[in-house]
Motif scaffolding. Structure first.
Motif, PDB file in Angstrom:
ATOM      1  N   GLY A  17      51.582  40.023  37.497  1.00 54.33           N
ATOM      2  CA  GLY A  17      50.757  40.700  38.489  1.00 54.33           C
ATOM      3  C   GLY A  17      51.240  42.069  38.886  1.00 54.33           C
ATOM      4  O   GLY A  17      50.446  42.886  39.352  1.00 54.33           O
ATOM      5  N   LEU A  56      48.568  44.979  29.797  1.00 55.68           N
ATOM      6  CA  LEU A  56      48.288  44.749  31.221  1.00 55.68           C
ATOM      7  C   LEU A  56      48.772  45.875  32.126  1.00 55.68           C
ATOM      8  O   LEU A  56      48.199  46.113  33.189  1.00 55.68           O
ATOM      9  CB  LEU A  56      48.969  43.454  31.693  1.00 55.68           C
ATOM     10  CG  LEU A  56      48.401  42.131  31.228  1.00 55.68           C
ATOM     11  CD1 LEU A  56      49.277  40.988  31.709  1.00 55.68           C
ATOM     12  CD2 LEU A  56      46.985  41.956  31.734  1.00 55.68           C
ATOM     13  N   LEU A  59      46.541  48.416  33.970  1.00 53.36           N
ATOM     14  CA  LEU A  59      45.468  47.843  34.754  1.00 53.36           C
ATOM     15  C   LEU A  59      45.899  47.588  36.197  1.00 53.36           C
ATOM     16  O   LEU A  59      47.052  47.224  36.452  1.00 53.36           O
ATOM     17  CB  LEU A  59      45.000  46.516  34.145  1.00 53.36           C
ATOM     18  CG  LEU A  59      44.499  46.546  32.705  1.00 53.36           C
ATOM     19  CD1 LEU A  59      44.182  45.140  32.243  1.00 53.36           C
ATOM     20  CD2 LEU A  59      43.283  47.453  32.585  1.00 53.36           C
ATOM     21  N   GLU A  60      44.961  47.734  37.119  1.00 52.67           N
ATOM     22  CA  GLU A  60      45.194  47.278  38.484  1.00 52.67           C
ATOM     23  C   GLU A  60      45.087  45.759  38.426  1.00 52.67           C
ATOM     24  O   GLU A  60      44.084  45.218  37.946  1.00 52.67           O
ATOM     25  CB  GLU A  60      44.138  47.864  39.408  1.00 52.67           C
ATOM     26  CG  GLU A  60      44.311  47.454  40.850  1.00 52.67           C
ATOM     27  CD  GLU A  60      43.225  48.014  41.748  1.00 52.67           C
ATOM     28  OE1 GLU A  60      42.888  47.332  42.726  1.00 52.67           O
ATOM     29  OE2 GLU A  60      42.712  49.112  41.449  1.00 52.67           O
ATOM     30  N   ARG A  61      46.117  45.053  38.862  1.00 50.89           N
ATOM     31  CA  ARG A  61      46.124  43.601  38.698  1.00 50.89           C
ATOM     32  C   ARG A  61      46.863  42.913  39.842  1.00 50.89           C
ATOM     33  O   ARG A  61      47.697  43.505  40.495  1.00 50.89           O
ATOM     34  CB  ARG A  61      46.737  43.227  37.361  1.00 50.89           C
ATOM     35  CG  ARG A  61      48.188  43.612  37.217  1.00 50.89           C
ATOM     36  CD  ARG A  61      48.610  43.690  35.753  1.00 50.89           C
ATOM     37  NE  ARG A  61      50.036  43.692  35.579  1.00 50.89           N
ATOM     38  CZ  ARG A  61      50.815  44.760  35.633  1.00 50.89           C
ATOM     39  NH1 ARG A  61      50.301  45.932  35.905  1.00 50.89           N
ATOM     40  NH2 ARG A  61      52.110  44.675  35.453  1.00 50.89           N
ATOM     41  N   GLU A  62      46.496  41.655  40.026  1.00 49.83           N
ATOM     42  CA  GLU A  62      47.171  40.810  41.007  1.00 49.83           C
ATOM     43  C   GLU A  62      47.121  39.382  40.493  1.00 49.83           C
ATOM     44  O   GLU A  62      46.203  39.005  39.755  1.00 49.83           O
ATOM     45  CB  GLU A  62      46.516  40.927  42.389  1.00 49.83           C
ATOM     46  CG  GLU A  62      45.061  40.520  42.408  1.00 49.83           C
ATOM     47  CD  GLU A  62      44.378  40.808  43.731  1.00 49.83           C
ATOM     48  OE1 GLU A  62      44.218  39.846  44.517  1.00 49.83           O
ATOM     49  OE2 GLU A  62      44.012  41.966  43.951  1.00 49.83           O
ATOM     50  N   THR A  63      48.111  38.602  40.865  1.00 46.27           N
ATOM     51  CA  THR A  63      48.184  37.218  40.409  1.00 46.27           C
ATOM     52  C   THR A  63      48.523  36.299  41.567  1.00 46.27           C
ATOM     53  O   THR A  63      49.166  36.704  42.537  1.00 46.27           O
ATOM     54  CB  THR A  63      49.265  37.050  39.315  1.00 46.27           C
ATOM     55  OG1 THR A  63      50.499  37.582  39.820  1.00 46.27           O
ATOM     56  CG2 THR A  63      48.876  37.723  38.013  1.00 46.27           C
ATOM     57  N   VAL A  83      44.624  35.413  37.679  1.00 45.30           N
ATOM     58  CA  VAL A  83      44.900  36.830  37.484  1.00 45.30           C
ATOM     59  C   VAL A  83      43.595  37.591  37.689  1.00 45.30           C
ATOM     60  O   VAL A  83      42.548  37.200  37.173  1.00 45.30           O
ATOM     61  CB  VAL A  83      45.531  37.129  36.111  1.00 45.30           C
ATOM     62  CG1 VAL A  83      44.645  36.705  34.963  1.00 45.30           C
ATOM     63  CG2 VAL A  83      45.904  38.587  35.979  1.00 45.30           C
ATOM     64  N   THR A  85      42.012  41.405  37.439  1.00 42.28           N
ATOM     65  CA  THR A  85      42.186  42.781  36.983  1.00 42.28           C
ATOM     66  C   THR A  85      40.967  43.576  37.409  1.00 42.28           C
ATOM     67  O   THR A  85      39.853  43.060  37.442  1.00 42.28           O
ATOM     68  CB  THR A  85      42.353  42.867  35.456  1.00 42.28           C
ATOM     69  OG1 THR A  85      41.244  42.226  34.832  1.00 42.28           O
ATOM     70  CG2 THR A  85      43.644  42.206  35.005  1.00 42.28           C
ATOM     71  N   THR A  86      41.211  44.825  37.749  1.00 38.52           N
ATOM     72  CA  THR A  86      40.123  45.701  38.157  1.00 38.52           C
ATOM     73  C   THR A  86      40.014  46.834  37.150  1.00 38.52           C
ATOM     74  O   THR A  86      40.999  47.530  36.880  1.00 38.52           O
ATOM     75  CB  THR A  86      40.364  46.260  39.567  1.00 38.52           C
ATOM     76  OG1 THR A  86      40.529  45.154  40.472  1.00 38.52           O
ATOM     77  CG2 THR A  86      39.202  47.122  40.026  1.00 38.52           C
ATOM     78  N   ARG A  91      35.908  43.723  39.155  1.00 41.80           N
ATOM     79  CA  ARG A  91      37.027  42.776  39.220  1.00 41.80           C
ATOM     80  C   ARG A  91      36.762  41.615  38.276  1.00 41.80           C
ATOM     81  O   ARG A  91      35.737  40.951  38.384  1.00 41.80           O
ATOM     82  CB  ARG A  91      37.198  42.263  40.651  1.00 41.80           C
ATOM     83  CG  ARG A  91      37.725  43.299  41.598  1.00 41.80           C
ATOM     84  CD  ARG A  91      37.655  42.858  43.058  1.00 41.80           C
ATOM     85  NE  ARG A  91      38.022  41.476  43.305  1.00 41.80           N
ATOM     86  CZ  ARG A  91      39.221  41.069  43.733  1.00 41.80           C
ATOM     87  NH1 ARG A  91      40.167  41.940  43.962  1.00 41.80           N
ATOM     88  NH2 ARG A  91      39.450  39.796  43.952  1.00 41.80           N
TER      89      ARG A  91
END
Length: 125
Positions: A17, A56, A59-63, A83, A85-86, A91
Motif C-alpha cells: 500500500g 504499483l 500509482l496512488e494506492r492504499e491497502t 487494495v 488504486t486510483t 478508484r
C-alpha cells in the motif's frame, strides 16, 4: 513461527500500500516465486519480483488487511486484503486472497494471489 509469519503478512500488506518495490522484495527469500494472479507466468527471484511490484509504485494506492481472514498452518498462510488504486480519478478496488509459503526466518518463499478481473470493481463514491 506463527508470529514471524503474521508480522511478515502485516508488513507485506502495509508495503504493497505504501512502500517501494525494494521494500516489498526485502520480505522475499532470494529464490522466491510470485504468481499474481494464479494462472499468469511465475516470477522467480528478486529481480523478477521487483519488476512486478514496480508497476504499483507510481500509482496512488492504499491497502487494508482483513485480520479475521489470516490463517497460518506450519510454514503456510492464507489471507485476504483489499487494495485500492486510483488512476485518473477512478478508484479500482480488489480484494485478493494471497497464499504464501515461508522459510524459517519468516521470509516469503512463494506467493500465489487468487483473483481475476471479475473480482475488480470501480468504486463510484
Amino acid at each position: 513461527m506463527g508470529s514471524k509469519i503474521r508480522t511478515t503478512i502485516e508488513r507485506y500488506v502495509e508495503l504493497v500500500g505504501a512502500g517501494s518495490a525494494d521494500d516489498v522484495v526485502s520480505l522475499y527469500a532470494a529464490d522466491a516465486t510470485v504468481e499474481d494472479p494464479v494462472g499468469t507466468p511465475v516470477r522467480k527471484g528478486h529481480d523478477a519480483i521487483r519488476e512486478f511490484y514496480e508497476l504499483l509504485v507510481p500509482l496512488e494506492r492504499e491497502t487494508t488487511l482483513h485480520p479475521e481472514t489470516v490463517r497460518i498452518a506450519g510454514n503456510s498462510a492464507a489471507f485476504m486484503f483489499t487494495v485500492v488504486t486510483t488512476v485518473n480519478d477512478q478508484r479500482f478496488v480488489l480484494t485478493p486472497i494471497d497464499v504464501m509459503e515461508f522459510d524459517d526466518d519468516g521470509k516469503i518463499t512463494g506467493m500465489r494471489a487468487l483473483w481475476s478481473q471479475d473480482d475488480m470493481r470501480v468504486d463510484t463514491e
